[in-house]
Write an enzyme that holds these catalytic residues in place. Sequence first.
Site, mmCIF file in Angstrom:
data_model
loop_
_atom_site.group_PDB
_atom_site.id
_atom_site.type_symbol
_atom_site.label_atom_id
_atom_site.label_comp_id
_atom_site.label_asym_id
_atom_site.label_seq_id
_atom_site.Cartn_x
_atom_site.Cartn_y
_atom_site.Cartn_z
ATOM 1 N N ARG A 104 0.877 -1.176 0.000
ATOM 2 C CA ARG A 104 0.000 0.000 0.000
ATOM 3 C C ARG A 104 0.908 1.218 0.000
ATOM 4 O O ARG A 104 1.724 1.388 0.903
ATOM 5 C CB ARG A 104 -0.901 0.012 1.242
ATOM 6 C CG ARG A 104 -1.542 1.366 1.480
ATOM 7 C CD ARG A 104 -2.618 1.350 2.526
ATOM 8 N NE ARG A 104 -3.800 0.662 2.041
ATOM 9 C CZ ARG A 104 -4.994 0.754 2.620
ATOM 10 N NH1 ARG A 104 -5.170 1.495 3.692
ATOM 11 N NH2 ARG A 104 -6.021 0.091 2.125
ATOM 12 N N HIS A 131 -7.585 0.908 -6.102
ATOM 13 C CA HIS A 131 -7.786 0.072 -4.907
ATOM 14 C C HIS A 131 -8.516 -1.201 -5.366
ATOM 15 O O HIS A 131 -9.681 -1.421 -5.053
ATOM 16 C CB HIS A 131 -8.598 0.846 -3.874
ATOM 17 C CG HIS A 131 -8.529 0.269 -2.487
ATOM 18 N ND1 HIS A 131 -7.756 -0.829 -2.168
ATOM 19 C CD2 HIS A 131 -9.137 0.651 -1.327
ATOM 20 C CE1 HIS A 131 -7.897 -1.097 -0.882
ATOM 21 N NE2 HIS A 131 -8.722 -0.218 -0.347
ATOM 22 N N GLN A 134 -10.296 -3.872 -2.955
ATOM 23 C CA GLN A 134 -11.532 -3.374 -2.354
ATOM 24 C C GLN A 134 -12.698 -3.483 -3.328
ATOM 25 O O GLN A 134 -13.790 -3.923 -2.955
ATOM 26 C CB GLN A 134 -11.348 -1.915 -1.926
ATOM 27 C CG GLN A 134 -12.587 -1.301 -1.315
ATOM 28 C CD GLN A 134 -12.936 -1.904 0.040
ATOM 29 O OE1 GLN A 134 -12.120 -1.873 0.941
ATOM 30 N NE2 GLN A 134 -14.136 -2.446 0.192
ATOM 31 N N ASP A 221 -17.264 7.322 -0.991
ATOM 32 C CA ASP A 221 -15.981 7.218 -0.287
ATOM 33 C C ASP A 221 -15.689 8.599 0.290
ATOM 34 O O ASP A 221 -16.373 9.582 -0.042
ATOM 35 C CB ASP A 221 -14.891 6.777 -1.297
ATOM 36 C CG ASP A 221 -13.544 6.472 -0.648
ATOM 37 O OD1 ASP A 221 -13.471 6.364 0.596
ATOM 38 O OD2 ASP A 221 -12.545 6.347 -1.397
ATOM 39 N N CYS A 261 -16.239 1.807 1.259
ATOM 40 C CA CYS A 261 -15.073 0.966 1.564
ATOM 41 C C CYS A 261 -14.580 1.130 2.991
ATOM 42 O O CYS A 261 -13.883 0.247 3.487
ATOM 43 C CB CYS A 261 -13.962 1.244 0.558
ATOM 44 S SG CYS A 261 -13.283 2.911 0.651
ATOM 45 N N ARG A 289 -13.467 -8.460 2.024
ATOM 46 C CA ARG A 289 -12.034 -8.248 1.743
ATOM 47 C C ARG A 289 -11.263 -9.536 2.041
ATOM 48 O O ARG A 289 -10.374 -9.938 1.299
ATOM 49 C CB ARG A 289 -11.474 -7.106 2.611
ATOM 50 C CG ARG A 289 -11.966 -5.721 2.255
ATOM 51 C CD ARG A 289 -11.457 -5.255 0.912
ATOM 52 N NE ARG A 289 -10.013 -5.212 0.830
ATOM 53 C CZ ARG A 289 -9.244 -4.213 1.273
ATOM 54 N NH1 ARG A 289 -9.801 -3.143 1.806
ATOM 55 N NH2 ARG A 289 -7.931 -4.258 1.141
HETATM 56 N N1 NVA Z 1 -9.965 6.709 -1.121
HETATM 57 C C1 NVA Z 1 -9.546 6.301 0.203
HETATM 58 C C2 NVA Z 1 -9.771 4.846 0.403
HETATM 59 C C3 NVA Z 1 -9.407 4.350 1.766
HETATM 60 C C4 NVA Z 1 -9.551 2.862 1.921
HETATM 61 C C5 NVA Z 1 -8.090 6.657 0.418
HETATM 62 O O1 NVA Z 1 -7.299 6.456 -0.512
HETATM 63 O O2 NVA Z 1 -7.752 7.135 1.487
HETATM 64 N N1 CP Z 2 -11.069 0.000 2.947
HETATM 65 C C1 CP Z 2 -9.782 -0.095 3.302
HETATM 66 O O1 CP Z 2 -8.878 -0.350 2.492
HETATM 67 O O2 CP Z 2 -9.570 0.097 4.634
HETATM 68 P P1 CP Z 2 -8.178 0.279 5.372
HETATM 69 O O3 CP Z 2 -7.621 1.621 4.953
HETATM 70 O O4 CP Z 2 -8.521 0.256 6.834
HETATM 71 O O5 CP Z 2 -7.258 -0.826 4.980
#
Ligand code: NVA
Ligand code: CP
Length: 306
Positions: A104, A131, A134, A221, A261, A289
């Site tokens: 990540r 993502h 997800q 989101d 998500c 997930r």
């Molecule tokens: N769009 C959000 C998703 C978090 C799981 C982010 O990138 O922070």
């Molecule tokens: N939805 C998701 O990816 O959550 P986290 O940021 O907690 O991993």
Amino acid sequence: MPADRARDFLAIPDYSRDELLKLFELAERMRAGSYAERPLAGKSLAMIFMKSSTRTRVSFEVGTSQLGGHALFLSSRDVQLGRGEPLADTARVLSRYVDGIMIRTFAHAEVEELAKFASVPVINGLTDLLHPCQVLADILTVRQHLGTIEGKRVAWIGDGNNMANSWINAAYRLGFDLTLACPDGYDPDPAILKRAQSAGNVRVVRDPAEAADSADVVNTDVWASMGQEGEQKVREKAFAGFIVDEKLMARAMSHAIFLHCLPAHRGEEVAAAVIDGPRSRVWDEAENRLHIQKAIMANLMGGVAL
Ligand code: NVA
Ligand code: CP
């Protein structure tokens, strides 16, 4: 891909439509408890986190363990990558120890760089662009509650972010209808959108009501993703009117489900009455997930054919 390169999962189109459908079926067997095999026995997954996580970390770690393997949590605060060791070197070294790498991070190019130099499969656990794990979990949730994603109308309300881009990729691969309502200036990635629009079932509008009309799935989101915290105030202004509330949900089909998500900001992008209400499926979505990522790892790292 060269013969010495492992197969990766960096974006939804890395799998064909047929493979995705088989991945959902495998994940469904896992969710039902009818899958007792341990294809990751004796294998390890390195999990690199340059951003925070609750769901991704826990679901990958627990999922690896349930498949008989072992997962290592590598935070950028602790590993040399965070002090400037090149990704290419990290990829080559980790490949000598582990059987798969989940990452990540911020720039999508970093995940591509890691995959280029790793000789083991690399799985995208979120970038600024995508993502994919997800959105596959989200589609698994649609199948769980609406039977199929085929022929469904999906509404995306809000930022044209990593989640929106992955939904577009999914619509491109699987062929369902996707309407995204994004404020001017917050559109999805133009190249991803262009490719999907050539298939003819994805459109971007400015009015959330237009996207929600007759939708089977309403999805949103956060307005400021990880790394955009400094834009919070500007974004609150730009996204005024984009909250998913009961009034917006009333435009959708009577059987429509709500997805997010997570993490969520109640009262900002979603009303508490919606996310905590009868149409919300966000807890199943979070659980899924685990199942979809187990299916991905079983395939990429455990040699389970699709
Ligand atoms: N769009 C959000 C998703 C978090 C799981 C982010 O990138 O922070
Ligand atoms: N939805 C998701 O990816 O959550 P986290 O940021 O907690 O991993």
